[in-house]
Design an enzyme around this catalytic site. Structure first.
Site, mmCIF file in Angstrom:
data_model
loop_
_atom_site.group_PDB
_atom_site.id
_atom_site.type_symbol
_atom_site.label_atom_id
_atom_site.label_comp_id
_atom_site.label_asym_id
_atom_site.label_seq_id
_atom_site.Cartn_x
_atom_site.Cartn_y
_atom_site.Cartn_z
ATOM 1 N N ASN A 151 0.844 -1.199 0.000
ATOM 2 C CA ASN A 151 0.000 0.000 0.000
ATOM 3 C C ASN A 151 0.880 1.250 0.000
ATOM 4 O OD1 ASN A 151 -2.285 -1.744 0.619
ATOM 5 N ND2 ASN A 151 -1.400 -1.838 2.663
ATOM 6 N N HIS A 183 11.213 -5.783 -1.995
ATOM 7 C CA HIS A 183 10.105 -6.049 -2.928
ATOM 8 C C HIS A 183 9.011 -4.992 -2.753
ATOM 9 C CE1 HIS A 183 7.529 -8.815 -5.340
ATOM 10 N NE2 HIS A 183 6.602 -8.123 -4.719
ATOM 11 N N GLU A 184 8.639 -4.743 -1.512
ATOM 12 C CA GLU A 184 7.527 -3.808 -1.277
ATOM 13 C C GLU A 184 7.912 -2.371 -1.627
ATOM 14 O OE1 GLU A 184 4.866 -5.163 -0.925
ATOM 15 O OE2 GLU A 184 5.575 -7.127 -0.337
ATOM 16 N N HIS A 187 7.526 -1.671 -5.180
ATOM 17 C CA HIS A 187 6.163 -1.384 -5.631
ATOM 18 C C HIS A 187 5.845 0.076 -5.544
ATOM 19 C CE1 HIS A 187 4.492 -5.128 -6.489
ATOM 20 N NE2 HIS A 187 4.921 -5.627 -5.377
ATOM 21 N N GLU A 219 4.279 -7.336 -10.269
ATOM 22 C CA GLU A 219 4.940 -8.280 -9.375
ATOM 23 C C GLU A 219 6.252 -8.806 -9.924
ATOM 24 O OE1 GLU A 219 4.202 -8.329 -6.524
ATOM 25 O OE2 GLU A 219 2.157 -7.570 -6.508
#
Length: 774
Positions: A151, A183-184, A187, A219
């Protein structure tokens, strides 16, 4: 009490009225009314905190957040908790990590805090795109269905993905945290929902896929950058090795069984897929592997240039994979160093729009390379992919020197430069360092030469290529391309193999985790024991020396932490006396002084064999430690497993009886105990009898899920119709009619698999007999 949201893919519509589609972006103004003893968090910073009374006169807190940037509904988020946080500022971006108060106080989230800012800066620099929010919160939740969720401005993680003990110096835990955070964060540009790792937020959040059928753009790209980010903050990790071992190799295994392409048409997904099923390894790991290959043949410089252009054009909007191909094509057209054999779209669609992947077969005499889809020849499945041809970049080496990249753009092509002479020392290796997403099948002539080369000078072939050579040849064996003897020839050199990640792939193929007890009861066992131990001793003694004298010296060796356990467990399983003694010594040391810590990287095996070669005293100590109030969950899981390693039948029976007690165990532990005992060679009959005798009691707590777990384990021992009938009598008495049919099919297929496995073991035994003294 705690509230946290997870909106991806289509749950925002359950929270507020909206057109819940990724392409419909909006700005969001969020206000939360909550109990004043809690703090409310959302995507943006709070701009006002006030109080309001309800009709009963109770006071509530109202937290109002700044209006968000334009984004998709699935990225909106909130958390209401009574957590504490630690914070730092990186380039004007306030980063806070929230967790339970005692975890923050004890420093469990300090490591995550220290790496998050540098990962943000690394990505900003490499992509030349600034992070657009003024703050980022990362929240560690005690219970969360995914590994992490990206988020925008409020990333959510499982505690295990964000916390490590300050005393834990080993890199394996840090590596996992670095990967997930990375990884996050990735995003924050791309946007996505984490199964495993921190997503790069530029992919997904800033530029979002138009619809879920191109989820891999979020992803796959985030998963690729996750490894770049993690190895940037943890330079001790070897990027190549960890990427192949974690990403490429596991997904190649899976992709040959799954009939789904990386990018599907919208209509197909709307018609047949659940959206949640798209959050799988094909999307994440195949997406990352294809990205790795793309970056490799373009060069990283051109790839990053194209990504920067793509991110800038589509910021705060949506894109599909064709938009990415267009930007890459623009960059390729503007230079003349890298020449491609076809337009970018044509090359890349061959990888993203058809199922599976190719296997290349090289004939050394003619220099001909052919491609076909890699499929299971033992039970052929037809595919609906388009023409089953990929446009394949081939990196290759001849006699140890790298050759210029070449391309295979049709089903077969002759490369005169790949013809070899009659010299035994003239050899060729394709797909060097696994740079392409495919497997390679060599003719017998080249395999013989490679096997000889490995025996004489294993280091002439790069580490990752040795790993891949062995993995490919075992996969080709499994799928009916080459006989098992061909794969075994490549294991003769192993006494000279000092890389644990290569040993790991050999052992997983020769001694799969779920067949240990079946192998133990077969004539192949003494032959395997003699053949493998002879080759394992050098690497075993090397690491056993560290374990006895200075386990801390392995704290920077990621692969020792990841794979030493399998090596040690195999040595003990093969009955290596030194391994059994080592386990006994370390276990006894712990019994004498419970403050002593068995090195974590081998704790599971040491506890298992410490109990296996011991008596009830060793077992009772493990039981006592399990019930210790201070024990942490990881240690409890290890002990639950280790207690099933007892060799005495009565100890296993008593353990199962303990498992029935509600006062000692939570209900899910009982099924875990049964599942552990049923997989042991001593335990599978005991566990089966126990389940059948106690079924009325067990069925209340565990229902049919336990039955399925037990049946799967029992299925490994089914070889005859009589055994199937024995199992069926019980299942027929306990299951509904519709379930019985599924069980019958499961048992029949287990029987066929076991017959096939026995045929294979006979071949392995026969080969070992001939080669045991080599």
């Amino acid at each position: 009490m705690l509230i946290a949201s997870q909106m991806e893919p289509t749950f925002a519509r359950r929270v507020y009225p909206c057109f819940d589609e990724p392409a419909m972006k909006a700005t969001f103004s969020i206000r939360i009314i909550h109990d004043s003893s809690f703090v409310a968090l959302s995507n943006m910073p709070a701009i006002d905190v006030s109080e309001v009374k309800d009709e009963n006169g109770s006071l509530w807190t109202v937290t109002t957040f700044n209006t968000s940037l334009k984004m998709s509904t699935y990225l909106t988020a909130f958390v209401i908790c009574d957590f504490d946080y630690v914070s730092r500022t990186e380039r004007g971006n306030e980063i806070r990590i929230w967790a339970r108060k005692e975890a923050v106080k004890n420093g469990y989230v300090d490591y995550a805090l220290n790496i998050t800012g540098p990962i943000f800066s690394f990505l900003e620099d490499i992509l030349n795109v600034s992070y657009p929010l003024p703050k980022t919160d990362l929240v560690a939740l005690p219970d969360f269905g995914a590994g992490g969720m990206e988020n925008w401005g409020l990333m959510i993680f499982q505690e295990a993905s964000l916390m490590n003990l300050p005393s834990d110096e080993f890199t394996s835990r840090k590596a996992m945290i670095a990967l997930i955070v990375s990884h996050e964060v990735g995003h924050q540009a791309c946007g996505d929902f984490e199964i495993f790792f921190f997503q790069f937020k530029w992919f997904g959040n800033l530029v979002t896929m138009k619809w879920w059928n191109d989820l891999w753009l979020n992803e796959g790209l985030a998963s690729y950058f996750e490894y770049l980010g993690a190895t940037f903050v943890e330079p001790k990790l070897s990027l190549d090795k960890i990427f192949y071992a974690h990403v490429v190799q596991p997904v190649l295994k899976e992709d040959s069984e799954i009939a789904r392409s990386l990018s599907e048409s919208e209509d197909k997904i709307k018609g047949s897929f659940s959206l949640m099923s798209l959050f799988d390894n094909i999307t994440y790991s195949k997406g990352a592997s294809i990205t790795w290959m793309l970056s490799g043949f373009l060069t990283e410089k051109l790839f990053i240039r194209a990504l920067t252009s793509y991110l800038k054009e589509f910021s705060f909007s949506n894109a599909n994979q064709d938009d990415l191909w267009t930007h890459i094509q623009m960059v390729v057209d503007a230079q003349d160093e890298v020449q491609l054999p076809a337009p970018v779209k044509q090359i890349m669609d061959s990888w993203t729009c058809q199922n599976g992947f190719p296997v290349l077969t090289l004939n050394l005499t003619t220099g001909t390379v052919t491609q076909e889809q890699f499929f299971n020849k033992n039970n052929r499945k037809s595919t609906d992919s388009y023409n089953n041809t990929w446009i394949i970049p081939i990196s290759w080496m001849r006699n140890g020197s790298s050759q210029p990249l070449t391309w295979l753009d049709k089903s077969s092509k002759m490369f005169p430069e790949m013809q070899v002479s009659e010299s035994d020392y003239d050899w060729i290796l394709l797909n060097v360092n696994l740079s392409g997403y495919y497997r390679v099948n060599y003719d017998q002539l080249n395999l013989k030469r490679l096997a000889r080369l490995l025996e004489n000078d294993p280091k002439a072939i790069p580490d990752v290529s040795r790993f891949q050579l062995i993995d490919d040849v075992f996969a080709l064996t499994d799928f009916g391309y080459v006989p098992i003897e061909t794969a075994l020839e490549l294991t003769k050199y192993l006494a000279r193999e000092d890389e644990l990640f290569i040993w790991n792939v050999v052992l997983l193929n020769l001694i799969p985790e779920d067949s240990e007890s079946a192998l133990k009861n077969h004539e192949v066992y003494p032959l395997l024991k003699k053949y493998l131990l002879k080759r394992m001793l050098p690497i075993y003694h090397y690491y056993a020396g560290f374990i006895r004298q200075n386990a801390e010296a392995l704290e920077d060796d990621y692969f020792a932490q990841a794979y030493l356990e399998k090596l040690l467990a195999t040595a003990c399983w093969l009955g290596l006396q030194d391994c059994l003694d080592l386990s006994s010594e370390l276990y006894a040391k712990w019994r004498d002084n419970p403050e002593y810590k068995i090195p974590f990287l081998i704790r599971r095996t040491v506890c298992c064999y410490g109990i296996a070669v011991g008596s009830d005293k060793e077992w009772n100590f493990a039981w006592e430690m399990y019930n210790h109030t201070d024990s942490i969950k990881e240690d409890e899981d290890i002990l639950l497993y280790a207690m099933s390693c007892a060799k005495e039948s009565w100890l296993l029976y008593r353990y199962l009886q303990y498992g029935l007690s509600d006062t000692i165990f939570s209900s899910n532990c009982t099924s875990v105990i049964i599942s552990h005992v049923v997989t042991k060679d001593t335990g599978h009959h005991i566990a089966w009898e126990f389940v059948t005798e106690n079924w009325p009691l067990l069925s209340q707590g565990y229902g049919h899920e336990l039955l399925h777990d037990v049946l799967k384990a029992m299925g490994r021992f089914v070889k005859t119709d009589v055994q199937i009938r024995e199992l069926q009598v019980f299942y027929n008495a306990t299951l509904e009619e519709d379930e019985r049919e599924a069980i019958t099919m499961l048992l029949e297929s287990a029987k066929l698999e076991n017959i096939e496995r026995r045929k294979l073991l006979v071949k392995i035994a026969s080969w070992l007999e001939k080669n045991i003294d080599d």
